[in-house]
Each structure stands twice: as C-alpha cells, then as structure tokens.
Write an enzyme that holds these catalytic residues in place. Structure first.
Site, short mmCIF file in Angstrom:
data_model
loop_
_atom_site.label_atom_id
_atom_site.label_comp_id
_atom_site.label_asym_id
_atom_site.label_seq_id
_atom_site.Cartn_x
_atom_site.Cartn_y
_atom_site.Cartn_z
N ARG A 42 0.83 -1.21 0.00
CA ARG A 42 0.00 0.00 0.00
C ARG A 42 0.87 1.26 0.00
NH1 ARG A 42 -4.18 2.72 3.61
NH2 ARG A 42 -5.74 3.34 2.08
N HIS A 80 0.57 4.08 -2.78
CA HIS A 80 0.20 5.47 -2.43
C HIS A 80 1.28 6.47 -2.84
CE1 HIS A 80 -3.43 5.07 0.48
NE2 HIS A 80 -3.58 4.40 -0.63
N HIS A 99 -5.59 -6.07 -3.76
CA HIS A 99 -6.41 -6.32 -2.57
C HIS A 99 -6.50 -7.80 -2.22
CE1 HIS A 99 -8.48 -2.14 -2.89
NE2 HIS A 99 -7.33 -2.09 -2.26
N TRP A 129 -10.28 -8.91 1.98
CA TRP A 129 -10.95 -9.22 0.71
C TRP A 129 -10.94 -10.72 0.43
CZ3 TRP A 129 -8.05 -4.86 1.55
CH2 TRP A 129 -8.61 -3.62 1.21
N ASP A 144 -14.52 -1.87 -5.54
CA ASP A 144 -14.32 -3.27 -5.93
C ASP A 144 -15.56 -3.75 -6.69
OD1 ASP A 144 -11.81 -3.66 -4.49
OD2 ASP A 144 -12.99 -3.70 -2.65
C1 HEM Z 1 -6.15 -1.19 1.59
C2 HEM Z 1 -8.92 1.61 -1.25
C3 HEM Z 1 -6.27 0.33 -5.11
C4 HEM Z 1 -3.31 -2.15 -2.21
C5 HEM Z 1 -7.12 -0.32 1.15
C6 HEM Z 1 -8.14 0.26 1.99
C7 HEM Z 1 -8.92 1.05 1.20
C8 HEM Z 1 -8.39 0.97 -0.14
C9 HEM Z 1 -10.13 1.86 1.63
C10 HEM Z 1 -8.30 0.02 3.49
C11 HEM Z 1 -7.32 0.89 4.27
C12 HEM Z 1 -7.38 0.63 5.75
O1 HEM Z 1 -8.47 0.79 6.33
O2 HEM Z 1 -6.34 0.27 6.35
C13 HEM Z 1 -8.47 1.47 -2.55
C14 HEM Z 1 -9.13 2.02 -3.71
C15 HEM Z 1 -8.40 1.65 -4.80
C16 HEM Z 1 -7.26 0.86 -4.31
C17 HEM Z 1 -10.39 2.87 -3.72
C18 HEM Z 1 -8.74 1.95 -6.23
C19 HEM Z 1 -8.68 1.02 -7.18
C20 HEM Z 1 -5.18 -0.35 -4.63
C21 HEM Z 1 -4.04 -0.75 -5.44
C22 HEM Z 1 -3.20 -1.45 -4.61
C23 HEM Z 1 -3.82 -1.49 -3.31
C24 HEM Z 1 -3.84 -0.37 -6.91
C25 HEM Z 1 -1.88 -2.10 -4.94
C26 HEM Z 1 -1.56 -2.58 -6.11
C27 HEM Z 1 -3.89 -2.17 -0.95
C28 HEM Z 1 -3.42 -3.03 0.13
C29 HEM Z 1 -4.24 -2.74 1.24
C30 HEM Z 1 -5.19 -1.74 0.79
C31 HEM Z 1 -2.29 -4.04 0.05
C32 HEM Z 1 -4.19 -3.41 2.63
C33 HEM Z 1 -3.36 -2.58 3.60
C34 HEM Z 1 -3.27 -3.21 4.99
O3 HEM Z 1 -3.61 -4.38 5.17
O4 HEM Z 1 -2.87 -2.46 5.92
N1 HEM Z 1 -7.30 0.13 -0.15
N2 HEM Z 1 -7.37 0.77 -2.94
N3 HEM Z 1 -5.01 -0.80 -3.35
N4 HEM Z 1 -4.96 -1.42 -0.54
FE1 HEM Z 1 -6.18 -0.39 -1.75
#
Ligand code: HEM
Length: 239
Positions: free
Chosen positions: A37, A41, A152, A168, A197
């Site tokens: 993440r 970001h 995800h 997820w 999603d």
């Molecule tokens: C977690 C949104 C795309 C990787 C999250 C979370 C949200 C989010 C709301 C939860 C954050 C939390 O509460 O800790 C989105 C949206 C995307 C997107 C709207 C649009 C498509 C991506 C992409 C990647 C990614 C492109 C990497 C290639 C992750 C990972 C987590 C995460 C690995 C888990 C983090 C953890 O476990 O602490 N994302 N995301 N996301 N996202 Fe996304």
C-alpha cells in the site's frame, strides 16, 4: 537530491542488500500488505499532464503508512538509496514474498520534497467513472485498473483508518487470484467489497478482466506484473 547514481555499481549493490533486508523484514513482520500500500500510495498520485506526483518518496511525510511499514530501518542501513526507490522496491518484494509474480525493478528514482495536493488517490466510496478519472490521469488503462485492484488479495481494511473493515480474501497474506474469485462468487458475506471493488463487476469492460483473472491465475500474474511495473515507474525515466 542530485542525480541518482543508478548505473553506479555501488548503488546497485545497495539495492540488492536492501532487497534482502526487505525480504527478511516483510517475512518476519508479516507487513507485506502495508508495504504494498505504501508503494501504491507513493506512485498513485501521478498526474501525466503536469508530470507531478508519482513514485518520488513524498509519501514519507505520511506518518501512519511510513511507521506501519517499518521501512525506516532499511533506509537507516542503506542511506544512499532514495526513498522513492526503497518504497517501490518494498512493493515489489511484498508481492514476491507472498507468492505473487516477479516484477522487474529498475532503480534510479529521485526523491521530491514536495507532496502532491490531497485528493489524488481514489475514493473507495465511488464507482467506475471515478476509477477511470483517477487512473487515466496517471496514464493507465482499464486493464491496469482491474489488474492492480488485484493488490487487494493482500491485507485488510481497518475501521480506524478508512471506516471499512475486513479482508478481501480468506488468506490476506497470500498473493493469488482469490480477490477476483471472491468478487464473482460472493460466497462469504464477511469478506470485504468496497464500492470501487464492486464497480469492477458492474462495468462490462472491467468485468471481462475480472472473469479472465478469476479463471486464469497465470493471466492475472502476467498482467499484474506489467501493470505494477508501469505504476512503479510513472514519470520515471531511467537515468
Ligand atoms: C487497503 C482503497 C487500489 C493495495 C485499502 C483500503 C482502502 C483501499 C479503503 C483500506 C485501508 C485501511 O483501512 O487500512 C483502494 C481504492 C483503490 C485501491 C479505492 C482503487 C482502485 C489499490 C491498489 C493497490 C492497493 C492499486 C496495490 C496494487 C492495498 C493493500 C491494502 C489496501 C495491500 C491493505 C493494507 C493493509 O492491510 O494495511 N485500499 N485501494 N489498493 N490497498 Fe487499496
């Protein structure tokens, strides 16, 4: 910082050392999701028109992500490596050590002190149009949107961070195509589906890729590795 000595053999050796340290750190701390993440970001702020944002280390000013990711100890051991390279390398290693595809990594990114304005990353409460607005701004495609959303497969949402809760997939420390299977099967109501999603199965162009990746993990790994490389190199011209 001045020019990055990417072709300099000392820098390349440092990168290989950091790669090893990141593998060990990510395995021992189970922090692959937050490392991925962090990389996303930092890179996902890119604006192709103004050539601003992108993987330039400016996410280091985000305390929550930086501390959660523990990347500081690797930076302390390899001070020559730019934050921009370190974060993208961490993303690549996070995918690799959890069983995902190998992603080609080219070093040489420069750090920027300027953080892009807020609001460049996607808002999880929106739909397909918003996803396209954000990813097209970076110069990415529909295929990139779906493949990268497969990130995800790792991690979970935390109510105190985003207001969403849960993982997820059933094994959030394994990088596989289960994110897409769960999107189509909807078998477990406890698994998380953000509005962004769900947008991937509601939009016919996105759905084609979701269906392909759910049935063919090799296709997902191939496209994911290509899209992740693109994301990690937005605005980056190899020196
Ligand atoms: C977690 C949104 C795309 C990787 C999250 C979370 C949200 C989010 C709301 C939860 C954050 C939390 O509460 O800790 C989105 C949206 C995307 C997107 C709207 C649009 C498509 C991506 C992409 C990647 C990614 C492109 C990497 C290639 C992750 C990972 C987590 C995460 C690995 C888990 C983090 C953890 O476990 O602490 N994302 N995301 N996301 N996202 Fe996304």
């Amino acid at each position: 910082m001045a020019g990055v000595p990417a072709k300099n053999s000392k820098y390349l050796k440092d990168i290989e050392g950091a790669r090893r340290d990141l593998r060990a750190l990510i395995s021992s701390k189970n922090c692959a999701p937050i490392m991925l993440r962090l990389a996303w970001h930092d890179a996902g702020t890119y604006d192709a028109k103004t050539k601003t944002g992108g993987p330039n280390g400016s996410i280091r000013h985000d305390h929550e992500l930086k501390h959660g990711a523990n990347s500081e100890q690797v930076k302390a051991k390899h001070p020559e490596i730019t934050y921009a390279d370190l974060y993208q390398l961490a993303g690549v290693v996070a995918v690799e050590v959890t069983g995902g595809p190998t992603i080609d990594f080219v070093p040489g990114r420069k750090d920027s002190k300027v953080s892009p304005e807020e609001g460049r990353l996607p808002d999880a409460n929106q739909g397909a149009k918003h996803l396209r607005d954000i990813f097209y701004r970076m110069g990415l495609s529909d295929k990139d949107i779906v493949a990268l959303s497969g990130g995800h497969t790792l991690g979970r949402a935390h109510p105190e961070r985003s207001g969403f809760e849960g993982a997820w997939t059933k094994d959030p420390l394994k990088f596989d195509n289960s994110y897409f299977k769960e999107l189509l099967e909807k078998s477990d109501p406890d698994l998380l589906k953000l509005p962004t999603d769900t947008a991937l199965v509601e939009d016919p162009k996105f759905l084609r890729y979701v269906e392909l990746y759910a049935k063919d993990e090799d296709a997902f790994f191939r496209d994911y590795a290509a899209s992740h490389k693109k994301l990690s190199e937005l605005g980056f011209i190899s020196p």
